[in-house]
Design a protein around this motif. Structure first.
Motif, PDB file in Angstrom:
ATOM      1  N   HIS A 110       0.794  -1.235   0.000  1.00  0.00           N
ATOM      2  CA  HIS A 110       0.000   0.000   0.000  1.00  0.00           C
ATOM      3  C   HIS A 110       0.823   1.280   0.000  1.00  0.00           C
ATOM      4  O   HIS A 110       0.556   2.189  -0.807  1.00  0.00           O
ATOM      5  N   LYS A 163       0.614   3.750  -3.314  1.00  0.00           N
ATOM      6  CA  LYS A 163       0.009   5.077  -3.207  1.00  0.00           C
ATOM      7  C   LYS A 163       0.990   6.178  -3.594  1.00  0.00           C
ATOM      8  O   LYS A 163       0.619   7.149  -4.249  1.00  0.00           O
ATOM      9  N   GLY A 182     -16.582  11.353  -5.768  1.00  0.00           N
ATOM     10  CA  GLY A 182     -17.376  10.136  -5.623  1.00  0.00           C
ATOM     11  C   GLY A 182     -18.839  10.317  -5.950  1.00  0.00           C
ATOM     12  O   GLY A 182     -19.589   9.338  -6.035  1.00  0.00           O
ATOM     13  N   CYS A 221     -19.309   5.796  -2.122  1.00  0.00           N
ATOM     14  CA  CYS A 221     -18.220   6.022  -3.067  1.00  0.00           C
ATOM     15  C   CYS A 221     -17.359   7.151  -2.516  1.00  0.00           C
ATOM     16  O   CYS A 221     -17.777   8.312  -2.531  1.00  0.00           O
ATOM     17  N   GLY A 222     -16.198   6.798  -2.007  1.00  0.00           N
ATOM     18  CA  GLY A 222     -15.341   7.798  -1.398  1.00  0.00           C
ATOM     19  C   GLY A 222     -14.117   7.158  -0.787  1.00  0.00           C
ATOM     20  O   GLY A 222     -13.852   5.967  -0.976  1.00  0.00           O
ATOM     21  N   PRO A 223     -13.342   7.911  -0.023  1.00  0.00           N
ATOM     22  CA  PRO A 223     -12.104   7.390   0.568  1.00  0.00           C
ATOM     23  C   PRO A 223     -12.374   6.306   1.606  1.00  0.00           C
ATOM     24  O   PRO A 223     -13.504   6.185   2.104  1.00  0.00           O
ATOM     25  N   PRO A 224     -11.343   5.523   1.973  1.00  0.00           N
ATOM     26  CA  PRO A 224     -11.531   4.434   2.946  1.00  0.00           C
ATOM     27  C   PRO A 224     -12.091   4.894   4.280  1.00  0.00           C
ATOM     28  O   PRO A 224     -12.875   4.169   4.907  1.00  0.00           O
ATOM     29  N   THR A 225     -11.709   6.084   4.742  1.00  0.00           N
ATOM     30  CA  THR A 225     -12.236   6.566   6.025  1.00  0.00           C
ATOM     31  C   THR A 225     -13.744   6.772   5.976  1.00  0.00           C
ATOM     32  O   THR A 225     -14.452   6.481   6.950  1.00  0.00           O
ATOM     33  N   GLN A 258     -15.847   5.137   3.956  1.00  0.00           N
ATOM     34  CA  GLN A 258     -16.451   3.816   3.904  1.00  0.00           C
ATOM     35  C   GLN A 258     -16.495   3.174   5.286  1.00  0.00           C
ATOM     36  O   GLN A 258     -17.503   2.570   5.673  1.00  0.00           O
ATOM     37  N   SER A 263     -20.224  -0.971  -1.519  1.00  0.00           N
ATOM     38  CA  SER A 263     -19.134  -0.046  -1.830  1.00  0.00           C
ATOM     39  C   SER A 263     -18.963   0.065  -3.339  1.00  0.00           C
ATOM     40  O   SER A 263     -18.994  -0.936  -4.060  1.00  0.00           O
ATOM     41  N   SER A 275     -16.283   2.091  -4.440  1.00  0.00           N
ATOM     42  CA  SER A 275     -14.989   2.757  -4.524  1.00  0.00           C
ATOM     43  C   SER A 275     -13.986   1.852  -5.208  1.00  0.00           C
ATOM     44  O   SER A 275     -13.899   0.661  -4.911  1.00  0.00           O
ATOM     45  N   ASP A 320     -10.116   1.061  -5.896  1.00  0.00           N
ATOM     46  CA  ASP A 320      -8.799   1.328  -5.327  1.00  0.00           C
ATOM     47  C   ASP A 320      -7.809   0.307  -5.849  1.00  0.00           C
ATOM     48  O   ASP A 320      -7.753  -0.822  -5.380  1.00  0.00           O
TER      49      ASP A 320
END
Length: 739
Positions: free
Chosen positions: A281, A285, A465, A703-707, A709, A734, A736, A738
Motif C-alpha cells: 500500500h 500510493k 465520488g 463512493c469515497g475514501p476508505p475513512t 467507507q 461499496s 470505490s 482502489d
C-alpha cells in the motif's frame, strides 16, 4: 393522485405491466445449470482442500496411474482434475447467461419484509482488509484454514516419515526443510489457480456471481499476498537447506532436463517478489507508476514458472491463467480503437467532463466504469473512471468526470485547457487545436443494476465520488419518466466536499428536463457538507458557474468497440469456447506428432510448449472469432446514427451554456441542504432513516475514501446488530475503486 406518486411504490407503476414473466422451462433449465455449477465447484474445492490427507492423495495417485496412458498423458490427467472444472464452469456460465438474457433483479418479486444478506452485512470495518462483508470474511477464513490445515498435515507426514530412517541432525534438518519447501510451493500453486480469476475484468465467472471488477481486485490483492508469502517460504526453505549442505550457488544455477529447473524458479520468484513489494500500500500510493510498470512482470513470472515446474505441474494452475489470457487478449483488441471525444467542459472545481462516442448496442449499467488511455500522456497507463451518465441518457455517448488529483489527470486537464488572467477558475477555455488520442477498455461493472433493488436508497459520496450517483439518479429519473420497472422512490444523497466550488458537479444533470414531474414521483433529499469552509461564499444562492463546453475537433476516432466480455454474451461465449477447444486440439496434436514420436522428456521444454499452446489457441482460434465479431460490429454501426447523435449532443451542450446551470440549480435548491464547516453525522442520519421508514430494506452505496467507507460501515454494523423489529435493515455496498 398520480399513478407514479411518491406515496405509491414505483414497481407497481404502469411499467410493471410490461414485465414479461420467465417461462417455466427456462426457470427449470436455469435452476439445473445453477445446481450443476455449484456441484462442480464444491467438488473441485473439496478435492483441493482434502488433498493433503494421505488417503485422498493415494486416490489421486491411482487416478494418475490409471489415466496416464491416454494421448495427453499425466499432464492431461492433472489438468482435467485441477483446471478442467473451472473451464467447465465457464462453459455452463455462458449457457446460463444466454438463457437469463436481460433479466434484472428489480423485475423479481419483492420480499415481504427486510432480510439480512451476508454479502451486504459489514463484519470488519477497520484494519488491513478495509470493509469486509460477512461473505468475504467467511472466504478469508476458509483460505486461512486451508493453508493451516495443509501445512499441518504435510508436517505430520514428514515427521512420521523421517522417524523411519537413521539420519544425522544435519540430514534431518535439510530433509525437513526441502520437504516443507516443496509443500509450500504446491499449496501456493493451488492458490495460484484462483489468483488470476478476479482480475479477468470481463470474465463470465465474475458475471455469473455478479462481482464487478472493482470488488474483485480486492480478492486478487488478498490472494496475492497469501500466494507470494507461500512462494517466498518455498524458496527460502530451499535456500536455507542448500546453504546448510554447502552447495547454494550450484543448486541455484542448476537447470535440469528431468526435474525442476531451479534457475527458472529463481527468476520467477524474483519477478513475483518485485511485483509483491511494489504492490504494498505505501509504495502503490506514493509511486503508482512504479507499481503499474513492475506489475507487467506477471508474464515473466508465469513463463518462468512453467519452465521451472514443467507442463504437468503447471497444469494445476493453468485453468485460471488461461481465462485471464482470454480476457487480456480481448481487452487488447478492444483498446486498439481510437475513441472519439465528442465534447469536453471544465467546472470551476477543476473537474473535466468528457463525452465519449459509443455504439448504440453497447450494454452497461449506471454503476459502471471504464479504463481510459490518452496516448499523448502515456502509452502504458490506463486509469479507471466511473461513468457519470445513465445508459438511458443517450444511445451513442457516455460521460465521465475527471478531477485533477494526480500528475496524469492534471496533465490531461492542462492539455485540454489553457489558463490566462488573474482568475484561473473563470478564465479557462478549451483549446480547439488540442489533440487527444483516447482509447477505452470497458465498460465494466455489476452484471445487474443492483441500485434498483431497493425502494429506499442512501447514496454517500466524498468529493468526486458523486460521479456514479449522478448516473444512478439519471437512470432512475429516465425509468420513472418512461414507465419502466423502477423500485427506488426514496433517495437520500449525503455528499461531503472540501470546497463549495465542487457543487458545480451537480450541474451536470438536469433533472427537470429528464423528468419534469419528478418531485411528485420521488422523495429526493440532498445533504451537502462543505468541510473546509465555515460559511457560505458571497455568491451563495446563485447557480454554480460552469465553463462552456465544446466539441473536440482534433479528437479523431470512432465509437467505443463492443469487443468487451460484459457486452455480447453470444460472441464472448464463442470466443471462450473456441479458444478452449483450440487449446485441447493443439496440445493433442503436439503430443501425437511431436512429443511422443520424438520422446521429448525435458520438463522445462514441455512446460514452454504447453504455454505456447495456450497463447496460440487464444491468438489463432480466439482471434478468428474476434475477427468475425469485429466484422459483425462494423456491419451494425451506421454513420447516420453517429452523425445524428453528434448533432444532438452538440445542441445539448449549447443549450447548457444558456439555461442549464440556472434551471438545474433552482430545481435542486428546494431539496438541497448545505452545511458548512461540519462533517456528516452518520449516527444521526441513519437514526432519522430508521424512524422515518420503519422495517424495510435500505440500500446504502458508498463512493469515497476508505475513512468514509469505514465510518458508514461501522454505523451500519451497529444499527443492524442492535436492530429492533420495527427498524430497517441497512445493506452496505461499496462503489470505490482502489488499485
Amino acid at each position: 393522485m398520480d399513478e407514479n406518486s411518491v406515496d405509491k411504490p414505483l414497481i407497481l407503476s404502469r411499467g410493471a405491466d410490461r414485465v414479461k414473466k420467465t417461462p417455466l422451462y427456462v426457470s427449470w433449465v436455469k435452476s439445473i445449470l445453477k445446481y450443476v455449477i455449484w456441484a462442480i465447484f464444491i467438488a473441485w474445492v473439496t478435492l483441493i482442500f482434502l488433498l493433503p490427507a494421505q488417503f485422498v492423495n493415494r486416490l489421486f495417485e491411482e487416478w494418475i496411474q490409471a489415466t496416464s496412458g491416454s494421448i495427453f498423458g499425466v499432464t492431461g490427467s492433472i489438468f482435467m482434475v485441477f483446471s478442467g472444472p473451472i473451464l467447465v464452469i465457464a462453459f455452463l456460465a455462458i449457457a446460463y447467461r444466454l438463457i437469463s438474457g436481460e433479466e434484472e433483479p428489480h423485475e423479481k418479486k419483492a420480499s415481504k419484509g427486510p432480510t439480512f444478506r451476508l454479502w451486504t452485512f459489514p463484519v470488519l470495518v477497520d484494519g488491513p482488509f478495509g470493509v469486509v462483508s460477512a461473505t468475504e470474511f467467511i472466504g478469508i477464513l476458509l483460505f486461512i484454514v486451508y493453508v493451516i490445515w495443509a501445512v499441518s498435515a504435510y508436517t505430520i507426514q514428514i515427521l512420521g516419515s523421517i522417524a523411519q530412517y537413521s539420519l544425522t541432525l544435519k540430514q534431518k534438518s535439510c530433509f525437513i526443510l526441502e520437504f516443507l519447501g516443496l509443500r509450500f510451493g504446491s499449496i501456493g500453486l493451488y492458490l495460484l489457480g484462483f489468483l488470476f480469476l478476479p482480475i479477468a475484468r470481463g470474465s463470465v465467472l465474475l458475471r455469473l456471481i455478479d462481482i464487478p471488477f472493482e470488488h474483485a481486485t480486492r480478492y486478487h490483492v488478498w490472494l496475492g499476498h497469501l500466494t507470494m508469502m507461500l512462494f517466498t517460504l518455498h524458496g527460502l526453505f530451499y535456500v536455507i537447506a542448500w546453504t546448510i549442505e554447502g552447495n547454494l550457488i550450484q543448486e541455484i544455477l542448476e537447470w535440469k532436463n528431468i526435474g525442476v529447473a531451479n534457475l527458472a524458479g529463481v527468476i520467477s520468484l524474483l519477478a513475483g517478489l518485485l511485483m509483491w513489494v511494489t504492490s504494498l500500500h505505501p509504495v502503490r500510493k506514493q509511486k503508482f507508476e512504479l507499481f503499474f510498470y513492475t506489475h507487467q512482470l506477471y508474464a515473466v513470472f508465469v513463463i518462468f514458472l512453467a519452465l521451472h515446474v514443467g507442463d504437468f505441474i503447471f497444469s494445476i494452475a493453468a485453468g485460471g491463467i488461461f481465462l485471464f489470457i482470454l480476457d487480456r487478449f480481448l481487452r487488447f483488441c478492444q483498446s486498439r480503437r481510437t475513441v472519439k471525444i465528442i465534447s469536453a467542459k471544465c467546472l470551476p472545481c477543476g473537474t473535466v467532463e468528457l463525452v465519449l462516442s459509443k455504439p448504440a448496442n453497447l450494454r452497461y449499467n449506471a454503476l459502471s466504469f471504464i479504463f481510459l488511455q490518452v496516448r499523448e500522456l502515456s502509452w502504458l497507463q490506463w486509469h479507471p473512471f466511473s461513468v457519470s451518465s445513465s445508459p438511458l441518457d443517450g444511445k451513442y455517448h457516455l460521460s465521465i468526470l475527471i478531477k485533477a488529483l494526480g500528475e496524469w489527470t492534471a496533465e490531461l486537464k492542462g492539455n485540454l485547457l489553457n489558463s490566462s488572467g488573474t482568475e484561473p477558475q473563470k478564465e479557462l477555455h478549451l483549446q480547439p487545436q488540442t489533440k487527444l488520442t483516447a482509447s477505452v477498455e470497458g465498460p465494466y461493472g455489476h452484471e445487474q443494476p443492483y441500485h434498483l433493488m431497493y425502494e429506499t436508497l442512501i447514496l454517500v459520496a466524498g468529493g468526486i465520488g458523486i460521479s456514479p450517483f449522478l448516473a444512478i439518479l439519471s437512470d432512475i429519473l429516465h425509468r420513472t419518466r418512461d414507465g419502466k420497472p423502477c423500485r427506488p422512490r426514496n433517495i437520500l444523497i449525503v455528499w461531503a466536499v472540501k470546497r463549495s466550488n465542487e457543487l458545480s458537479l451537480l450541474s451536470t444533470i438536469d433533472m427537470k428536463s429528464i423528468c419534469p414531474s419528478f418531485s411528485n414521483k420521488l422523495d429526493l433529499e440532498i445533504h451537502i457538507y462543505v468541510t473546509r469552509e465555515s460559511e457560505p461564499p458571497l455568491e451563495e444562492g446563485s447557480a454554480p458557474e460552469t465553463m462552456n463546453s465544446s466539441p473536440c475537433p482534433a479528437s479523431h476516432g470512432y465509437s467505443m468497440s463492443e469487443l468487451v466480455g460484459t457486452g455480447n454474451t453470444i460472441w464472448s461465449g464463442l470466443y471462450v469456447v473456441s479458444s478452449t477447444i483450440g487449446f485441447v486440439i493443439l496440445v493433442g496434436l503436439l503430443d501425437i506428432f511431436y512429443i511422443n514420436p520424438f520422446s521429448i522428456s525435458s520438463w522445462w521444454y514441455k512446460g514452454i510448449l504447453f504455454v505456447t499452446c495456450m497463447l496460440a489457441s487464444v491468438f489463432v482460434f480466439g482471434g478468428l472469432v474476434i475477427g468475425m465479431w469485429h466484422l459483425w460490429e462494423r456491419q451494425n454501426a451506421t454513420r447516420d446514427e453517429c452523425e445524428d447523435e453528434r448533432i444532438k449532443v452538440d445542441k445539448m451542450q449549447h443549450a447548457e451554456t444558456v439555461a442549464h446551470k440556472d434551471s438545474c440549480w433552482q430545481t435542486l435548491a428546494s431539496s438541497t441542504h448545505i452545511s458548512y464547516g461540519s462533517r456528516p453525522d452518520f449516527k444521526e442520519i441513519f437514526g432519522n432513516i430508521s424512524e422515518k421508514f420503519g422495517p424495510v430494506d435500505v440500500g446504502v452505496i458508498v463512493c469515497g475514501p476508505p475513512t468514509l467507507q469505514s465510518s458508514v460501515a461501522k454505523e451500519i454494523r451497529s444499527r443492524n446488530t442492535r436492530r429492533q423489529r420495527y427498524h430497517p435493515i441497512f445493506h452496505f455496498n461499496s462503489h470505490s475503486f482502489d488499485l
